[in-house]
Design a protein around this motif. Structure first.
Motif, PDB file in Angstrom:
ATOM      1  N   LEU A  36      46.596  -2.610  -3.628  1.00  0.00           N
ATOM      2  CA  LEU A  36      46.863  -4.049  -3.577  1.00  0.00           C
ATOM      3  C   LEU A  36      45.916  -4.698  -2.568  1.00  0.00           C
ATOM      4  CD1 LEU A  36      50.759  -3.769  -3.419  1.00  0.00           C
ATOM      5  CD2 LEU A  36      49.380  -4.307  -5.432  1.00  0.00           C
ATOM      6  N   VAL A  37      44.673  -4.307  -2.589  1.00  0.00           N
ATOM      7  CA  VAL A  37      43.686  -4.734  -1.596  1.00  0.00           C
ATOM      8  C   VAL A  37      43.503  -6.247  -1.573  1.00  0.00           C
ATOM      9  CG1 VAL A  37      41.276  -4.511  -0.866  1.00  0.00           C
ATOM     10  CG2 VAL A  37      42.504  -2.528  -1.691  1.00  0.00           C
ATOM     11  N   GLY A  38      43.732  -6.951  -2.668  1.00  0.00           N
ATOM     12  CA  GLY A  38      43.464  -8.377  -2.752  1.00  0.00           C
ATOM     13  C   GLY A  38      44.486  -9.287  -2.093  1.00  0.00           C
ATOM     14  N   LEU A  39      45.587  -8.732  -1.572  1.00  0.00           N
ATOM     15  CA  LEU A  39      46.613  -9.583  -0.970  1.00  0.00           C
ATOM     16  C   LEU A  39      46.025 -10.420   0.167  1.00  0.00           C
ATOM     17  CD1 LEU A  39      49.757  -7.264  -0.822  1.00  0.00           C
ATOM     18  CD2 LEU A  39      49.210  -9.052  -2.487  1.00  0.00           C
ATOM     19  N   ASP A  71      48.172   2.528  -0.830  1.00  0.00           N
ATOM     20  CA  ASP A  71      47.046   3.090  -0.083  1.00  0.00           C
ATOM     21  C   ASP A  71      46.865   2.530   1.326  1.00  0.00           C
ATOM     22  OD1 ASP A  71      45.901   0.601  -0.548  1.00  0.00           O
ATOM     23  OD2 ASP A  71      44.112   1.387  -1.528  1.00  0.00           O
ATOM     24  N   GLY A  72      47.638   1.519   1.714  1.00  0.00           N
ATOM     25  CA  GLY A  72      47.587   1.036   3.087  1.00  0.00           C
ATOM     26  C   GLY A  72      46.443   0.093   3.403  1.00  0.00           C
ATOM     27  N   ARG A  73      45.742  -0.379   2.405  1.00  0.00           N
ATOM     28  CA  ARG A  73      44.604  -1.281   2.661  1.00  0.00           C
ATOM     29  C   ARG A  73      44.998  -2.729   2.378  1.00  0.00           C
ATOM     30  NH1 ARG A  73      39.461   0.528  -0.254  1.00  0.00           N
ATOM     31  NH2 ARG A  73      40.829   0.281  -2.028  1.00  0.00           N
ATOM     32  N   LEU A  74      44.608  -3.612   3.306  1.00  0.00           N
ATOM     33  CA  LEU A  74      44.872  -5.046   3.186  1.00  0.00           C
ATOM     34  C   LEU A  74      43.609  -5.819   3.564  1.00  0.00           C
ATOM     35  CD1 LEU A  74      48.395  -5.046   4.858  1.00  0.00           C
ATOM     36  CD2 LEU A  74      47.903  -5.430   2.430  1.00  0.00           C
ATOM     37  N   HIS A  75      42.528  -5.520   2.918  1.00  0.00           N
ATOM     38  CA  HIS A  75      41.218  -6.048   3.308  1.00  0.00           C
ATOM     39  C   HIS A  75      41.031  -7.540   3.075  1.00  0.00           C
ATOM     40  CE1 HIS A  75      39.367  -1.769   3.137  1.00  0.00           C
ATOM     41  NE2 HIS A  75      40.299  -1.908   4.042  1.00  0.00           N
ATOM     42  N   HIS A  76      41.913  -8.182   2.328  1.00  0.00           N
ATOM     43  CA  HIS A  76      41.755  -9.614   2.068  1.00  0.00           C
ATOM     44  C   HIS A  76      42.778 -10.472   2.810  1.00  0.00           C
ATOM     45  CE1 HIS A  76      38.565  -9.421  -0.960  1.00  0.00           C
ATOM     46  NE2 HIS A  76      39.057  -8.221  -1.172  1.00  0.00           N
ATOM     47  N   LEU A  77      43.625  -9.837   3.602  1.00  0.00           N
ATOM     48  CA  LEU A  77      44.620 -10.572   4.373  1.00  0.00           C
ATOM     49  C   LEU A  77      43.899 -11.520   5.328  1.00  0.00           C
ATOM     50  CD1 LEU A  77      47.686 -10.328   4.305  1.00  0.00           C
ATOM     51  CD2 LEU A  77      47.539  -8.867   6.295  1.00  0.00           C
ATOM     52  N   ARG A  78      44.266 -12.802   5.296  1.00  0.00           N
ATOM     53  CA  ARG A  78      43.551 -13.818   6.077  1.00  0.00           C
ATOM     54  C   ARG A  78      44.248 -14.189   7.375  1.00  0.00           C
ATOM     55  NH1 ARG A  78      39.417 -15.612   3.130  1.00  0.00           N
ATOM     56  NH2 ARG A  78      39.499 -15.330   0.889  1.00  0.00           N
ATOM     57  N   ALA A 102      51.989  -3.020  12.325  1.00  0.00           N
ATOM     58  CA  ALA A 102      51.674  -2.090  13.414  1.00  0.00           C
ATOM     59  C   ALA A 102      52.510  -0.818  13.334  1.00  0.00           C
ATOM     60  CB  ALA A 102      51.876  -2.779  14.757  1.00  0.00           C
ATOM     61  N   ALA A 103      53.684  -0.905  12.735  1.00  0.00           N
ATOM     62  CA  ALA A 103      54.569   0.253  12.615  1.00  0.00           C
ATOM     63  C   ALA A 103      54.258   1.129  11.401  1.00  0.00           C
ATOM     64  CB  ALA A 103      56.017  -0.219  12.549  1.00  0.00           C
ATOM     65  N   ILE A 104      53.355   0.676  10.532  1.00  0.00           N
ATOM     66  CA  ILE A 104      53.048   1.409   9.310  1.00  0.00           C
ATOM     67  C   ILE A 104      51.897   2.385   9.564  1.00  0.00           C
ATOM     68  CG2 ILE A 104      52.285   1.225   6.908  1.00  0.00           C
ATOM     69  CD1 ILE A 104      53.481  -1.625   6.885  1.00  0.00           C
ATOM     70  N   GLU A 105      52.209   3.661   9.566  1.00  0.00           N
ATOM     71  CA  GLU A 105      51.194   4.676   9.849  1.00  0.00           C
ATOM     72  C   GLU A 105      50.058   4.679   8.835  1.00  0.00           C
ATOM     73  OE1 GLU A 105      52.547   8.617  10.733  1.00  0.00           O
ATOM     74  OE2 GLU A 105      54.288   7.824  11.825  1.00  0.00           O
ATOM     75  N   LYS A 106      50.366   4.460   7.571  1.00  0.00           N
ATOM     76  CA  LYS A 106      49.315   4.548   6.550  1.00  0.00           C
ATOM     77  C   LYS A 106      48.425   3.303   6.475  1.00  0.00           C
ATOM     78  CE  LYS A 106      52.510   4.443   3.082  1.00  0.00           C
ATOM     79  NZ  LYS A 106      52.936   4.847   1.782  1.00  0.00           N
ATOM     80  N   TRP A 107      48.838   2.203   7.138  1.00  0.00           N
ATOM     81  CA  TRP A 107      47.980   1.028   7.162  1.00  0.00           C
ATOM     82  C   TRP A 107      46.735   1.369   7.967  1.00  0.00           C
ATOM     83  CZ3 TRP A 107      47.671  -2.921  11.368  1.00  0.00           C
ATOM     84  CH2 TRP A 107      46.770  -3.941  11.033  1.00  0.00           C
ATOM     85  N   ASN A 108      45.569   1.043   7.436  1.00  0.00           N
ATOM     86  CA  ASN A 108      44.329   1.471   8.080  1.00  0.00           C
ATOM     87  C   ASN A 108      43.897   0.600   9.258  1.00  0.00           C
ATOM     88  OD1 ASN A 108      43.286  -0.804   6.831  1.00  0.00           O
ATOM     89  ND2 ASN A 108      41.809   0.307   5.575  1.00  0.00           N
ATOM     90  N   GLY A 109      44.586  -0.490   9.534  1.00  0.00           N
ATOM     91  CA  GLY A 109      44.260  -1.314  10.694  1.00  0.00           C
ATOM     92  C   GLY A 109      43.038  -2.200  10.524  1.00  0.00           C
ATOM     93  N   HIS A 110      42.523  -2.272   9.330  1.00  0.00           N
ATOM     94  CA  HIS A 110      41.285  -3.030   9.079  1.00  0.00           C
ATOM     95  C   HIS A 110      41.629  -4.416   8.526  1.00  0.00           C
ATOM     96  CE1 HIS A 110      37.010  -3.345   8.594  1.00  0.00           C
ATOM     97  NE2 HIS A 110      37.090  -3.526   7.298  1.00  0.00           N
TER      98      HIS A 110
END
Length: 178
Positions: free
Chosen positions: A44-47, A65-72, A83-91
């Motif tokens: 769901l990278v486009g969120l 997959d833990g990716r949120l590359h489009h979050l604004r 911050a509590a989600i281990e699989k979130w990549n922090g990017h």
């Protein structure tokens, strides 16, 4: 966008990967329907927006997959949930400013994350959120001289910003690595 009924139908897809990168927003009910997907990978990278309840639902998914590359932008509750989600990549490459009244709380929550935090396109920030971010050893932000320091968005007094020596050294290493 996607409603919960359509998400329920999509989640029955019998494949290896369910990629919905064009999806820019979902609510918790829709996310709950999507995380029923039985395949190994849900993307769901486009969120572009996300609330805390939806982040918590995604965190419970084995496939996301833990990716949120489009979050604004995010609010403080969502930052705490992420911050509590281990699989979130922090990017967070699309976050360019900390301008909301809760910016300090957002920065503080993100800085508490275990694991790296990357804000490579940050441009505007006030001293309090910046101070919160740079206390994190594994934060990646642009060089300080490229940032526009703005008044505190919450209307509070804007304090002088003092660069901690340890962070200044990290920035020097980052600059010499380029």
């Amino acid at each position: 966008s996607l409603d919960a009924a359509s998400a329920t139908a999509l989640a029955t897809f019998d494949g290896e990967e369910l990629t919905l990168d064009g999806l820019t927003r979902i609510d918790a009910a829709t996310a709950a329907a999507l995380v029923a997907f039985k395949g190994p990978l849900l993307r769901l990278v486009g969120l572009q927006t996300l609330d805390a309840a939806t982040a918590k639902v995604l965190a419970a998914s084995a496939a996301w997959d833990g990716r949120l590359h489009h979050l604004r932008a995010i609010d403080a509750d969502t930052a705490k949930a992420l911050a509590a989600i281990e699989k979130w990549n922090g990017h967070l490459p699309r976050v360019t400013a900390f301008e909301s009244p809760d910016s300090f709380a957002v920065a503080k929550a993100l800085a508490a994350r275990k694991g790296p935090l990357s804000l490579p396109n940050l441009r505007k920030i006030s001293p309090k959120p910046l101070t919160a971010l740079i206390t994190k050893d594994d934060v990646e932000i642009p060089l300080l001289q490229t940032l526009e320091l703005i008044p505190e968005p919450d209307g509070g007094e804007t304090e002088d910003f003092v660069i901690p020596k340890a962070f200044e050294e990290r920035q020097r290493r980052q600059q010499s690595a380029r």
